[in-house]
Design an enzyme around this catalytic site. Sequence first.
Site, PDB file in Angstrom:
ATOM      1  N   PRO A   2      47.087 -93.491 -32.810  1.00  4.54           N
ATOM      2  CG  PRO A   2      48.769 -94.557 -33.321  1.00  4.54           C
ATOM      3  CD  PRO A   2      48.511 -93.021 -32.959  1.00  4.54           C
ATOM      4  CD  GLU A   3      41.929 -93.397 -30.557  1.00  2.00           C
ATOM      5  OE1 GLU A   3      42.185 -93.707 -29.580  1.00  2.00           O
ATOM      6  OE2 GLU A   3      41.608 -92.324 -31.543  1.00  2.00           O
TER       7      GLU A   3
END
Length: 271
Positions: A2-3
């Site tokens: 997840p960014e």
Amino acid sequence: MPELPEVETTRRGIEPHLTGRRITQVHIRQPRLRWPIPTDLPHRLQGRTITRVERRGKYLLIQCPPGTVLIHLGMSGSLRLVPSSAPPRPHDHVDLALDSGLTLRLHDPRRFGALLWFDPETGNHPLLAHLGPEPLGDSFDADYLFRISRGRRISIKALIMNSQVVVGVGNIYASECLFLAGIRPRRAAGRLTRAEATRLVTAIRQVLEASIAQGGTTLRDFVHEDGAHGYFSQSLRVYGRPQEPCTTCQTPIKHITQGGRSSYYCPTCQK
């Protein structure tokens, strides 16, 4: 992993349900994440009221004065809000039960995430201490990027992915930003012109804001707090499109490897 857009999407999703709520119970089913969950966390949190939910880079910060819960989602982590009576699934490692009847539940199959506690009055947490500016904040601008790139021989892609330079520009987003700015990923950072720095800062903001608005990139394990997958991948212009025609000039997209990670670019539109 997840960014920043996925983490910001999660923050915005859970914040209205957490702010002003009291933590009634803490259940730790698996304390061995990337770093061990503090054994005294239930004692520290039970009865505390959550005052706000913030994000710093890819870290979520749940403010529970006098301390802060720091959460990182690792490679496959996600947060969900569920009824407190809902039975846990496999890999549901931590529950923060709220006085609203909902529970914030941390799910992390690979256990590369983190849930830690620190007191901001004693100083910043070591994981946050050396982070660069936020890409959507005022301190990240063309003057800053141009100045910090001077004399750098590393690639411009590596520079903008360095969290000490700017936080939250992950691999997928870096390729997309460089395409919009018309800069090849292998270009030496020190060769960046001031005009290109202006274009690149604008592109970084544009790509990240669009991804946040659309719910993040669709990664295999990422889900929103409500269980829905992100869908920014439908808007990707170069990433994951080797040999497909450029959306601007129809030239086939090229794929290269940099530092063990995939990069994609258009040899015509990017110089």
